[in-house]
Scaffold this motif. Structure first.
Motif, PDB file in Angstrom:
ATOM      1  N   ARG A   1      -4.956   9.590  -1.257  1.00 18.63           N
ATOM      2  CA  ARG A   1      -5.918   9.263  -0.203  1.00 18.63           C
ATOM      3  C   ARG A   1      -5.234   8.795   1.075  1.00 18.63           C
ATOM      4  O   ARG A   1      -5.707   9.072   2.176  1.00 18.63           O
ATOM      5  N   PHE A   2      -4.157   8.061   0.942  1.00 20.50           N
ATOM      6  CA  PHE A   2      -3.448   7.517   2.097  1.00 20.50           C
ATOM      7  C   PHE A   2      -2.131   8.258   2.291  1.00 20.50           C
ATOM      8  O   PHE A   2      -1.494   8.689   1.323  1.00 20.50           O
ATOM      9  N   THR A   3      -1.722   8.371   3.555  1.00 20.87           N
ATOM     10  CA  THR A   3      -0.451   8.994   3.879  1.00 20.87           C
ATOM     11  C   THR A   3       0.292   8.136   4.890  1.00 20.87           C
ATOM     12  O   THR A   3      -0.261   7.815   5.946  1.00 20.87           O
ATOM     13  N   ILE A   4       1.527   7.787   4.562  1.00 22.29           N
ATOM     14  CA  ILE A   4       2.363   7.029   5.490  1.00 22.29           C
ATOM     15  C   ILE A   4       3.290   8.005   6.206  1.00 22.29           C
ATOM     16  O   ILE A   4       3.782   8.972   5.608  1.00 22.29           O
ATOM     17  N   SER A   5       3.513   7.756   7.480  1.00 20.92           N
ATOM     18  CA  SER A   5       4.406   8.621   8.235  1.00 20.92           C
ATOM     19  C   SER A   5       5.026   7.834   9.378  1.00 20.92           C
ATOM     20  O   SER A   5       4.495   6.802   9.796  1.00 20.92           O
ATOM     21  N   LYS A   6       6.129   8.347   9.865  1.00 23.73           N
ATOM     22  CA  LYS A   6       6.806   7.699  10.991  1.00 23.73           C
ATOM     23  C   LYS A   6       7.229   8.763  11.978  1.00 23.73           C
ATOM     24  O   LYS A   6       7.855   9.760  11.625  1.00 23.73           O
ATOM     25  N   VAL A   7       6.874   8.545  13.229  1.00 26.68           N
ATOM     26  CA  VAL A   7       7.309   9.406  14.314  1.00 26.68           C
ATOM     27  C   VAL A   7       7.915   8.508  15.384  1.00 26.68           C
ATOM     28  O   VAL A   7       7.225   7.657  15.950  1.00 26.68           O
ATOM     29  N   LYS A   8       9.187   8.681  15.613  1.00 24.98           N
ATOM     30  CA  LYS A   8       9.931   7.844  16.548  1.00 24.98           C
ATOM     31  C   LYS A   8       9.723   6.375  16.186  1.00 24.98           C
ATOM     32  O   LYS A   8      10.065   5.946  15.098  1.00 24.98           O
ATOM     33  N   ASP A   9       9.157   5.583  17.069  1.00 25.13           N
ATOM     34  CA  ASP A   9       9.019   4.150  16.825  1.00 25.13           C
ATOM     35  C   ASP A   9       7.623   3.759  16.363  1.00 25.13           C
ATOM     36  O   ASP A   9       7.237   2.589  16.481  1.00 25.13           O
ATOM     37  N   THR A  10       6.875   4.716  15.856  1.00 17.42           N
ATOM     38  CA  THR A  10       5.522   4.419  15.402  1.00 17.42           C
ATOM     39  C   THR A  10       5.366   4.762  13.934  1.00 17.42           C
ATOM     40  O   THR A  10       5.623   5.887  13.514  1.00 17.42           O
ATOM     41  N   LEU A  11       4.951   3.768  13.174  1.00 15.51           N
ATOM     42  CA  LEU A  11       4.624   3.959  11.762  1.00 15.51           C
ATOM     43  C   LEU A  11       3.108   4.085  11.650  1.00 15.51           C
ATOM     44  O   LEU A  11       2.384   3.304  12.251  1.00 15.51           O
ATOM     45  N   SER A  12       2.656   5.091  10.919  1.00 14.02           N
ATOM     46  CA  SER A  12       1.220   5.319  10.800  1.00 14.02           C
ATOM     47  C   SER A  12       0.772   5.283   9.346  1.00 14.02           C
ATOM     48  O   SER A  12       1.569   5.503   8.433  1.00 14.02           O
ATOM     49  N   LEU A  13      -0.491   5.000   9.173  1.00 13.54           N
ATOM     50  CA  LEU A  13      -1.110   5.080   7.856  1.00 13.54           C
ATOM     51  C   LEU A  13      -2.433   5.813   8.027  1.00 13.54           C
ATOM     52  O   LEU A  13      -3.364   5.289   8.635  1.00 13.54           O
TER      53      LEU A  13
ATOM     54  N   VAL B   1       0.834  -1.200   0.000  1.00  7.83           N
ATOM     55  CA  VAL B   1       0.000   0.000   0.000  1.00  7.83           C
ATOM     56  C   VAL B   1       0.871   1.253   0.000  1.00  7.83           C
ATOM     57  O   VAL B   1       0.671   2.156  -0.800  1.00  7.83           O
ATOM     58  N   ALA B   2       1.819   1.301   0.932  1.00 11.50           N
ATOM     59  CA  ALA B   2       2.676   2.476   1.069  1.00 11.50           C
ATOM     60  C   ALA B   2       3.952   2.079   1.777  1.00 11.50           C
ATOM     61  O   ALA B   2       3.948   1.168   2.610  1.00 11.50           O
ATOM     62  N   SER B   3       5.026   2.777   1.443  1.00 18.83           N
ATOM     63  CA  SER B   3       6.306   2.497   2.091  1.00 18.83           C
ATOM     64  C   SER B   3       7.079   3.793   2.267  1.00 18.83           C
ATOM     65  O   SER B   3       6.844   4.777   1.539  1.00 18.83           O
ATOM     66  N   ASN B   4       7.968   3.788   3.243  1.00 21.75           N
ATOM     67  CA  ASN B   4       8.908   4.889   3.353  1.00 21.75           C
ATOM     68  C   ASN B   4      10.223   4.364   3.868  1.00 21.75           C
ATOM     69  O   ASN B   4      10.289   3.312   4.509  1.00 21.75           O
ATOM     70  N   ASP B   5      11.288   5.079   3.541  1.00 19.88           N
ATOM     71  CA  ASP B   5      12.596   4.582   3.932  1.00 19.88           C
ATOM     72  C   ASP B   5      13.301   5.579   4.842  1.00 19.88           C
ATOM     73  O   ASP B   5      12.766   6.644   5.185  1.00 19.88           O
ATOM     74  N   SER B   6      14.493   5.223   5.251  1.00 19.27           N
ATOM     75  CA  SER B   6      15.241   6.020   6.212  1.00 19.27           C
ATOM     76  C   SER B   6      15.667   7.375   5.645  1.00 19.27           C
ATOM     77  O   SER B   6      16.044   8.253   6.419  1.00 19.27           O
ATOM     78  N   ASP B   7      15.604   7.535   4.318  1.00 17.58           N
ATOM     79  CA  ASP B   7      15.904   8.832   3.707  1.00 17.58           C
ATOM     80  C   ASP B   7      14.683   9.726   3.618  1.00 17.58           C
ATOM     81  O   ASP B   7      14.778  10.871   3.189  1.00 17.58           O
ATOM     82  N   GLY B   8      13.526   9.185   3.991  1.00 16.80           N
ATOM     83  CA  GLY B   8      12.292   9.954   3.915  1.00 16.80           C
ATOM     84  C   GLY B   8      11.546   9.807   2.607  1.00 16.80           C
ATOM     85  O   GLY B   8      10.512  10.446   2.399  1.00 16.80           O
ATOM     86  N   THR B   9      12.051   8.959   1.719  1.00 14.25           N
ATOM     87  CA  THR B   9      11.347   8.725   0.453  1.00 14.25           C
ATOM     88  C   THR B   9      10.097   7.891   0.709  1.00 14.25           C
ATOM     89  O   THR B   9      10.152   6.908   1.445  1.00 14.25           O
TER      90      THR B   9
END
Length: 124
Positions: free
Chosen positions: A66-78, A48-56
């Motif tokens: 419609r969907f947004t992936i994000s990461k804050v500290k140790d939590t990945l959200s969709l 569905v969605a992915s992100n990497d350590s570079d922020g891509t």
């Protein structure tokens, strides 16, 4: 040991919104990709969605805008907005320590070796 624990699934009406979370522990890679996958009954698991350590970030065409992936500290959200019936399924969080050399973080399930147990999303 790497542990991924999803939460936030539930029932949502078409056009509604839902936010999924994945608590990550024991994952210490500096270079990595994190992703959300889903699987509907009788269908293959799809990215569905992915992100990497570079922020891509990388989205499946079916969820772009419609969907947004994000990461804050140790939590990945969709964040799921304007949810459609075809978005229903079991949603998994996945993680892999790797370098992608400028390529977008993958959406293929075989690229990931760490998985959560999933959280169910129902659209009705």
């Amino acid at each position: 040991d790497v542990q991924l624990v999803e939460s936030g699934g539930g029932s949502v009406q078409p056009g509604g919104s839902l936010r999924l979370s994945c608590q990550i522990s024991g994952f210490t890679y500096i270079n990595y990709s994190l992703a959300w996958f889903r699987q509907a009954p009788g269908k293959e698991r799809e990215g569905v969605a992915s992100n990497d350590s570079d922020g891509t970030v990388h989205y499946a065409d079916s969820v772009k805008g419609r969907f947004t992936i994000s990461k804050v500290k140790d939590t990945l959200s969709l964040q799921m907005n304007d949810v459609k019936p075809e978005d229903a399924g079991l949603y998994y969080c996945a993680a892999e320590g790797a370098i992608y050399y400028g390529n977008p973080p993958p959406l293929e399930h075989y690229e990931y070796s760490n998985w959560g147990q999933g959280t169910q999303v129902t659209v009705s």
